[in-house]
Design a protein around this motif. Structure first.
Motif, PDB file in Angstrom:
ATOM      1  N   THR A  96       0.825  -1.204   0.000  1.00 47.73           N
ATOM      2  CA  THR A  96       0.000   0.000   0.000  1.00 47.73           C
ATOM      3  C   THR A  96       0.859   1.254   0.000  1.00 47.73           C
ATOM      4  O   THR A  96       0.606   2.205  -0.738  1.00 47.73           O
ATOM      5  N   THR A  98      -0.588  -4.717   1.859  1.00 46.00           N
ATOM      6  CA  THR A  98      -2.013  -4.622   1.563  1.00 46.00           C
ATOM      7  C   THR A  98      -2.729  -5.910   1.943  1.00 46.00           C
ATOM      8  O   THR A  98      -2.200  -7.008   1.760  1.00 46.00           O
ATOM      9  N   GLY A  99      -3.957  -5.752   2.458  1.00 44.60           N
ATOM     10  CA  GLY A  99      -4.818  -6.891   2.727  1.00 44.60           C
ATOM     11  C   GLY A  99      -4.848  -7.281   4.192  1.00 44.60           C
ATOM     12  O   GLY A  99      -3.847  -7.170   4.892  1.00 44.60           O
ATOM     13  N   HIS A 104      -7.518  -3.149   0.553  1.00 47.24           N
ATOM     14  CA  HIS A 104      -7.598  -3.479  -0.864  1.00 47.24           C
ATOM     15  C   HIS A 104      -6.627  -2.603  -1.652  1.00 47.24           C
ATOM     16  O   HIS A 104      -6.091  -1.629  -1.148  1.00 47.24           O
ATOM     17  N   GLY A 105      -6.454  -2.971  -2.905  1.00 42.39           N
ATOM     18  CA  GLY A 105      -5.624  -2.154  -3.793  1.00 42.39           C
ATOM     19  C   GLY A 105      -4.157  -2.482  -3.650  1.00 42.39           C
ATOM     20  O   GLY A 105      -3.751  -3.640  -3.683  1.00 42.39           O
TER      21      GLY A 105
END
Length: 232
Positions: free
Chosen positions: A26, A49-50, A65-66
């Motif tokens: 991220t 991320t996550g 997300h992302g």
């Protein structure tokens, strides 16, 4: 300073990374550590991320997300730009990505003081012994109490830390009970942190002092300085 824009750069010229050498990231940024033992120290943060959890008080939902797929080599290059002493791998839930363990070991190989912030819901076995683990035990108000992996407690070492995020007196009593049940203060350092903006830190301090608990009161420094802005 947030390096999110740099995550979109073309990878440097080298062999294509294998799937085991890639992380979804991220942000990578440089700030003061806002929590845990090295609070106040300039630190590079690698936010992966996550996350499989959805805690009610989560303050980094933007990392669910992302993110951008980044090779381990590129992450290491970006960390090295700051010549830091401290590096913190956080999330999200970093251990949800298998390559996280490799990243931690390679950061330690470079001589950084490395910490890992993890939810306590995933197995902390086989993490490089040079890494300081900062592990949550999720309190009832998080909504994720059932996800606590208590088998992790036996794996904790003196260099590690356990964090309880406390919203109210019920959370405090629950945390105090787990502290005694697992003898946590004899294993590692214990952090009691009030939910920012919901539990007065002075109230939590008074509870700790009244019962002489062997814990450290933790207030999130980055929220006092930058009011919870991403990349801080």
């Amino acid at each position: 300073m947030v390096l999110t824009s740099q995550l979109d750069r073309p990878p440097s010229s080298r062999r294509p990374p294998s799937p085991d050498d890639v992380l979804r990231v991220t942000e990578v940024f440089y700030s003061l550590q806002g929590e845990a033992r090295s609070v106040g120290c300039p630190t590079v943060f690698v936010r992966l991320t996550g996350c499989p959890l959805r805690c009610s008080y989560c303050d980094t939902a933007y990392a669910f997300h992302g993110g951008t797929r980044v090779s381990l080599d590129d992450v290491l290059e970006r960390v090295a730009q700051y010549a830091p002493r401290y590096v913190c791998v956080t999330g999200g839930e970093p251990l949800a990505q298998p390559a996280c363990r490799t990243l931690l070991a390679r950061l330690a190989d470079r001589g950084y003081a490395v910490s890992l912030e993890t939810s306590g819901a995933l197995d902390i076995a086989d993490i490089d012994a040079r890494v300081s683990i900062v592990m949550d035990l999720k309190t009832p108000s998080s909504g994720e109490e059932a996800r606590n992996r208590y088998a992790n407690v036996a794996l904790l070492r003196p260099a590690d830390q356990v964090k309880f995020v406390i919203r109210d007196r019920a959370d405090y009593e629950w945390s105090r009970a787990r502290l005694a049940e697992y003898g946590l203060a004899d294993r590692c350092e214990i952090l009691f942190s009030p939910v920012h903006g919901e539990l007065d830190p002075t109230t939590l301090a008074d509870w700790i002092l009244a019962e002489r608990l062997p814990v450290r009161l933790q207030i999130q420094l980055h929220k006092l300085l930058w009011h919870g802005a991403p990349g801080r």
